[in-house]
Design a protein around this motif. Sequence first.
Motif, short mmCIF file in Angstrom:
data_model
loop_
_atom_site.label_atom_id
_atom_site.label_comp_id
_atom_site.label_asym_id
_atom_site.label_seq_id
_atom_site.Cartn_x
_atom_site.Cartn_y
_atom_site.Cartn_z
N MET A 53 -3.96 49.63 20.45
CA MET A 53 -4.02 48.19 20.23
C MET A 53 -5.14 47.85 19.26
O MET A 53 -5.00 46.93 18.44
N ASP A 54 -6.26 48.56 19.32
CA ASP A 54 -7.32 48.37 18.33
C ASP A 54 -6.78 48.65 16.93
O ASP A 54 -7.06 47.92 15.97
N VAL A 88 -12.59 38.62 12.68
CA VAL A 88 -11.16 38.46 12.98
C VAL A 88 -10.63 39.68 13.72
O VAL A 88 -9.93 39.55 14.73
N TRP A 89 -10.97 40.85 13.25
CA TRP A 89 -10.53 42.08 13.91
C TRP A 89 -11.13 42.17 15.31
O TRP A 89 -10.44 42.50 16.28
N ALA A 90 -12.41 41.86 15.42
CA ALA A 90 -13.07 41.91 16.73
C ALA A 90 -12.39 40.96 17.71
O ALA A 90 -12.23 41.29 18.90
N ALA A 91 -11.98 39.78 17.25
CA ALA A 91 -11.31 38.82 18.12
C ALA A 91 -10.01 39.40 18.66
O ALA A 91 -9.69 39.25 19.85
N GLY A 92 -9.26 40.09 17.81
CA GLY A 92 -8.02 40.71 18.26
C GLY A 92 -8.26 41.82 19.26
O GLY A 92 -7.53 41.95 20.26
N TRP A 101 -9.31 40.32 22.60
CA TRP A 101 -8.12 39.75 23.24
C TRP A 101 -7.27 40.85 23.88
O TRP A 101 -6.81 40.71 25.02
N ALA A 102 -7.06 41.95 23.16
CA ALA A 102 -6.25 43.05 23.67
C ALA A 102 -6.85 43.66 24.92
O ALA A 102 -6.13 44.04 25.85
N ARG A 103 -8.19 43.73 24.98
CA ARG A 103 -8.86 44.31 26.14
C ARG A 103 -8.51 43.51 27.40
O ARG A 103 -8.20 44.09 28.45
#
Length: 374
Positions: A89-90, A138-142, A145-147
């Motif tokens: 997911m990362d 932006v990547w960190a937010a995704g 969220w996935a976590r």
Amino acid sequence: MTVLIGLIGGLEANEVTGQFNTGFGRALGEFALILLPSFTLAAVLSQQNIASKAAGRAVALVSPIAGAGMICPDSAYAALSPAAGRHKMDTAFGAYAGFKLLYPAGPLIVTAGLGVTGGTGIEPVWLLLCGGLLMLPVWAAGVVWARFATKNNGAAIKQDGAADSRDLLMTFTPFVVMAGLLVLGGVVGPTGIAALDFLLLPKGALIIAAIIALLQTPAEKRRGCLDSAVRRTGSLLFVIGAASAFGTVLTGILSLDHLVPQGDGVMTLIALFGLTVLFKLAQGSSMATFAAISPVAAPIVLASGVNEIAAVFAICLGSFVAVLPNDSYYWLVRRDALENEPSEGRAIRVLMGGTLVQALVGMVVLLTIVTLWR
């Protein structure tokens, strides 16, 4: 459908044909030079076997670069996923963010479509720096969220293999070379030597990266990689041409200049973001969205006088919304990283929610920068 919309909208028959021709051919050469080497990279990388525990983190970290370098999040994720392990997911959100925000992917595609390249004052190094600045939060937010969204899915992802670190380095050497050429081009600028200047441009850097990747590939597999790249490029160019023609005809029917907030860059950026969201929801495909929105957004950018770099990234961020079942990326991630999710609705919430969070975080950062810069 595009021709029918033009006729219903009141255009003359010759106007419909003329605008269709203009729209279909708009920047197709630009897209061909970007897509062919990118799909060659994707085909080569898919041949590599780099699965290992150490590779999982490495793959997640390079996923944004792969998404940008391949000009396709689908290709980047498909190529990296076998080595991603528990970091799938990362990798998915990283490849998506890299494709949308990192030069030479989304920013280059949008600038080419808007016609704001060349002598307009936009330097590639600024797009590279601004994209990198936006990409990190932006990547960190995704990822965050996935976590939370997938923490209870109960899936244990196996990671086998033990790829040597030298294999990882060799695999991603083309991307390192490409990044080095782009940075060098931004620092040095035009040299007056045509061949060297071309190699320091995104298209030239992509071609060099593809050549290096092919040289690393066994001779008997190179033809297959090239054939795959040509097939994918040809079919996608047709889709891009059709989408661009649709946007051009729509622009000929509707006058959007009066919708532009004059003298307010922030409101114009929000309008561009919202317009791109509508196109993405309707189109599904990110590439088709970029192709269709460009001829519609170009007069808005011109009439408003908004900062062109900010306008490019407002469009890129709008295209994040959203990964839904009409997007091929949804099914790619759904059947791999989210294969253990119990329902389609939950999988949609994970991906749609993640990309929505990414878009909103990115817009907050972008608007903050624009407000403070003025």
